[in-house]
Design a protein around this motif. Sequence first.
Motif, PDB file in Angstrom:
ATOM      1  N   GLU A  44      43.344  27.389  36.618  1.00  0.00           N
ATOM      2  CA  GLU A  44      41.931  27.069  36.503  1.00  0.00           C
ATOM      3  C   GLU A  44      41.303  27.984  35.456  1.00  0.00           C
ATOM      4  OE1 GLU A  44      40.372  27.528  40.437  1.00  0.00           O
ATOM      5  OE2 GLU A  44      40.991  29.595  40.583  1.00  0.00           O
ATOM      6  N   PRO A  45      40.186  27.563  34.900  1.00  0.00           N
ATOM      7  CA  PRO A  45      39.503  28.419  33.935  1.00  0.00           C
ATOM      8  C   PRO A  45      38.896  29.631  34.630  1.00  0.00           C
ATOM      9  CG  PRO A  45      38.240  26.414  34.318  1.00  0.00           C
ATOM     10  CD  PRO A  45      39.516  26.283  35.094  1.00  0.00           C
ATOM     11  N   CYS A  46      38.723  30.693  33.875  1.00  0.00           N
ATOM     12  CA  CYS A  46      38.118  31.905  34.424  1.00  0.00           C
ATOM     13  C   CYS A  46      37.307  32.600  33.330  1.00  0.00           C
ATOM     14  CB  CYS A  46      39.178  32.851  34.984  1.00  0.00           C
ATOM     15  SG  CYS A  46      40.349  33.479  33.774  1.00  0.00           S
ATOM     16  N   THR A  47      36.363  33.420  33.758  1.00  0.00           N
ATOM     17  CA  THR A  47      35.606  34.257  32.834  1.00  0.00           C
ATOM     18  C   THR A  47      35.460  35.640  33.443  1.00  0.00           C
ATOM     19  OG1 THR A  47      33.470  33.604  33.745  1.00  0.00           O
ATOM     20  CG2 THR A  47      34.259  32.343  31.856  1.00  0.00           C
ATOM     21  N   GLY A  48      35.486  36.647  32.598  1.00  0.00           N
ATOM     22  CA  GLY A  48      35.299  38.014  33.056  1.00  0.00           C
ATOM     23  C   GLY A  48      35.732  39.000  31.994  1.00  0.00           C
ATOM     24  N   HIS A  49      35.117  40.157  32.018  1.00  0.00           N
ATOM     25  CA  HIS A  49      35.492  41.223  31.088  1.00  0.00           C
ATOM     26  C   HIS A  49      36.761  41.928  31.544  1.00  0.00           C
ATOM     27  CE1 HIS A  49      31.890  40.987  28.628  1.00  0.00           C
ATOM     28  NE2 HIS A  49      31.168  40.914  29.734  1.00  0.00           N
ATOM     29  N   THR A  50      36.981  41.947  32.874  1.00  0.00           N
ATOM     30  CA  THR A  50      38.119  42.686  33.422  1.00  0.00           C
ATOM     31  C   THR A  50      38.877  41.817  34.419  1.00  0.00           C
ATOM     32  OG1 THR A  50      36.927  43.586  35.306  1.00  0.00           O
ATOM     33  CG2 THR A  50      36.853  44.884  33.248  1.00  0.00           C
ATOM     34  N   LEU A  51      40.097  42.242  34.703  1.00  0.00           N
ATOM     35  CA  LEU A  51      40.898  41.563  35.711  1.00  0.00           C
ATOM     36  C   LEU A  51      40.183  41.595  37.056  1.00  0.00           C
ATOM     37  CD1 LEU A  51      43.486  40.178  36.651  1.00  0.00           C
ATOM     38  CD2 LEU A  51      44.522  42.452  36.865  1.00  0.00           C
ATOM     39  N   ALA A  52      39.552  42.698  37.406  1.00  0.00           N
ATOM     40  CA  ALA A  52      38.833  42.803  38.676  1.00  0.00           C
ATOM     41  C   ALA A  52      37.748  41.730  38.778  1.00  0.00           C
ATOM     42  CB  ALA A  52      38.225  44.193  38.837  1.00  0.00           C
ATOM     43  N   GLN A  53      36.995  41.500  37.712  1.00  0.00           N
ATOM     44  CA  GLN A  53      35.933  40.487  37.733  1.00  0.00           C
ATOM     45  C   GLN A  53      36.518  39.092  37.937  1.00  0.00           C
ATOM     46  OE1 GLN A  53      33.898  41.188  34.030  1.00  0.00           O
ATOM     47  NE2 GLN A  53      32.536  42.717  34.948  1.00  0.00           N
ATOM     48  N   VAL A  54      37.610  38.792  37.244  1.00  0.00           N
ATOM     49  CA  VAL A  54      38.236  37.477  37.364  1.00  0.00           C
ATOM     50  C   VAL A  54      38.779  37.266  38.778  1.00  0.00           C
ATOM     51  CG1 VAL A  54      40.247  36.126  36.603  1.00  0.00           C
ATOM     52  CG2 VAL A  54      38.710  37.140  34.921  1.00  0.00           C
ATOM     53  N   LEU A  55      39.410  38.284  39.347  1.00  0.00           N
ATOM     54  CA  LEU A  55      39.956  38.149  40.695  1.00  0.00           C
ATOM     55  C   LEU A  55      38.845  38.037  41.733  1.00  0.00           C
ATOM     56  CD1 LEU A  55      42.980  40.605  40.517  1.00  0.00           C
ATOM     57  CD2 LEU A  55      42.976  38.103  40.258  1.00  0.00           C
ATOM     58  N   ASP A  56      37.752  38.774  41.557  1.00  0.00           N
ATOM     59  CA  ASP A  56      36.612  38.650  42.470  1.00  0.00           C
ATOM     60  C   ASP A  56      36.043  37.226  42.434  1.00  0.00           C
ATOM     61  OD1 ASP A  56      36.809  41.265  43.330  1.00  0.00           O
ATOM     62  OD2 ASP A  56      35.174  42.003  42.057  1.00  0.00           O
ATOM     63  N   ALA A  57      35.917  36.674  41.227  1.00  0.00           N
ATOM     64  CA  ALA A  57      35.401  35.308  41.089  1.00  0.00           C
ATOM     65  C   ALA A  57      36.363  34.298  41.725  1.00  0.00           C
ATOM     66  CB  ALA A  57      35.172  34.978  39.617  1.00  0.00           C
ATOM     67  N   ALA A  58      37.666  34.527  41.583  1.00  0.00           N
ATOM     68  CA  ALA A  58      38.656  33.627  42.191  1.00  0.00           C
ATOM     69  C   ALA A  58      38.558  33.685  43.716  1.00  0.00           C
ATOM     70  CB  ALA A  58      40.057  33.993  41.723  1.00  0.00           C
ATOM     71  N   ARG A  59      38.420  34.886  44.273  1.00  0.00           N
ATOM     72  CA  ARG A  59      38.265  35.016  45.736  1.00  0.00           C
ATOM     73  C   ARG A  59      37.029  34.256  46.206  1.00  0.00           C
ATOM     74  NH1 ARG A  59      39.272  40.240  44.336  1.00  0.00           N
ATOM     75  NH2 ARG A  59      41.394  40.922  44.752  1.00  0.00           N
ATOM     76  N   HIS A  60      35.946  34.410  45.464  1.00  0.00           N
ATOM     77  CA  HIS A  60      34.699  33.729  45.816  1.00  0.00           C
ATOM     78  C   HIS A  60      34.878  32.207  45.736  1.00  0.00           C
ATOM     79  CE1 HIS A  60      30.422  33.012  46.214  1.00  0.00           C
ATOM     80  NE2 HIS A  60      30.498  32.238  45.143  1.00  0.00           N
ATOM     81  N   ARG A  61      35.535  31.759  44.694  1.00  0.00           N
ATOM     82  CA  ARG A  61      35.731  30.324  44.486  1.00  0.00           C
ATOM     83  C   ARG A  61      36.574  29.706  45.601  1.00  0.00           C
ATOM     84  NH1 ARG A  61      36.640  27.545  38.855  1.00  0.00           N
ATOM     85  NH2 ARG A  61      37.041  25.428  39.528  1.00  0.00           N
ATOM     86  N   HIS A  62      37.493  30.478  46.146  1.00  0.00           N
ATOM     87  CA  HIS A  62      38.420  29.949  47.154  1.00  0.00           C
ATOM     88  C   HIS A  62      38.132  30.481  48.558  1.00  0.00           C
ATOM     89  CE1 HIS A  62      40.847  27.934  44.140  1.00  0.00           C
ATOM     90  NE2 HIS A  62      40.774  29.037  43.415  1.00  0.00           N
ATOM     91  N   THR A  63      36.872  30.767  48.858  1.00  0.00           N
ATOM     92  CA  THR A  63      36.529  31.284  50.189  1.00  0.00           C
ATOM     93  C   THR A  63      36.887  30.296  51.291  1.00  0.00           C
ATOM     94  OG1 THR A  63      34.255  30.518  49.937  1.00  0.00           O
ATOM     95  CG2 THR A  63      34.688  32.840  49.441  1.00  0.00           C
ATOM     96  N   GLY A  64      36.945  29.037  50.988  1.00  0.00           N
ATOM     97  CA  GLY A  64      37.321  28.028  51.974  1.00  0.00           C
ATOM     98  C   GLY A  64      38.809  28.006  52.269  1.00  0.00           C
ATOM     99  N   ARG A  65      39.574  28.825  51.578  1.00  0.00           N
ATOM    100  CA  ARG A  65      41.023  28.906  51.769  1.00  0.00           C
ATOM    101  C   ARG A  65      41.364  30.355  52.130  1.00  0.00           C
ATOM    102  NH1 ARG A  65      44.462  25.394  49.611  1.00  0.00           N
ATOM    103  NH2 ARG A  65      43.672  23.451  48.800  1.00  0.00           N
ATOM    104  N   PRO A  66      41.260  30.722  53.409  1.00  0.00           N
ATOM    105  CA  PRO A  66      41.441  32.120  53.809  1.00  0.00           C
ATOM    106  C   PRO A  66      42.796  32.704  53.424  1.00  0.00           C
ATOM    107  CG  PRO A  66      41.013  30.718  55.725  1.00  0.00           C
ATOM    108  CD  PRO A  66      40.937  29.855  54.528  1.00  0.00           C
ATOM    109  N   GLU A  67      43.821  31.894  53.355  1.00  0.00           N
ATOM    110  CA  GLU A  67      45.142  32.400  52.978  1.00  0.00           C
ATOM    111  C   GLU A  67      45.148  32.906  51.535  1.00  0.00           C
ATOM    112  OE1 GLU A  67      49.133  33.465  53.400  1.00  0.00           O
ATOM    113  OE2 GLU A  67      47.566  33.097  54.847  1.00  0.00           O
ATOM    114  N   PHE A  68      44.263  32.371  50.704  1.00  0.00           N
ATOM    115  CA  PHE A  68      44.213  32.763  49.295  1.00  0.00           C
ATOM    116  C   PHE A  68      44.005  34.269  49.138  1.00  0.00           C
ATOM    117  CE2 PHE A  68      41.910  33.554  45.336  1.00  0.00           C
ATOM    118  CZ  PHE A  68      42.821  33.049  44.423  1.00  0.00           C
ATOM    119  N   ALA A  69      43.020  34.830  49.796  1.00  0.00           N
ATOM    120  CA  ALA A  69      42.741  36.268  49.680  1.00  0.00           C
ATOM    121  C   ALA A  69      43.911  37.094  50.186  1.00  0.00           C
ATOM    122  CB  ALA A  69      41.464  36.631  50.426  1.00  0.00           C
TER     123      ALA A  69
END
Length: 109
Positions: A44-69
């Motif tokens: 999927e596409p992502c945006t962020g200055h750092t890996l931490a920002q991208v991973l935080d956004a991914a966690r947020h995007r997939h909150t409906g999938r608890p196994e993801f985190a």
Amino acid sequence: MATTHTARPAPPEALPAQPGPPDAPSGTIRYWAAAKAAAGTAEEPCTGHTLAQVLDAARHRHTGRPEFARVLARCSFLVDGNPVGTRDHATVRLTEGGTVEVLPPFAGG
């Protein structure tokens, strides 16, 4: 003679980029193996200055999938083909058009 037409399903729409800071580089995050299953997508596409920002956004995007985190917490990462290793994710800078590979632990090592 009447002809019947089968409606074709609409093509899937491109996923919007994950929300990130203004003027942040955009790129692609790719999920492999268990991470792919947990995310429900291969990439999927992502945006962020750092890996931490991208991973935080991914966690947020997939909150409906608890196994993801849970899976993400066990993964290792490559940024533009380079291993992140034990570096703090907030210090790993991303580039425009770059790729983040999410690699869960594999059997045997």
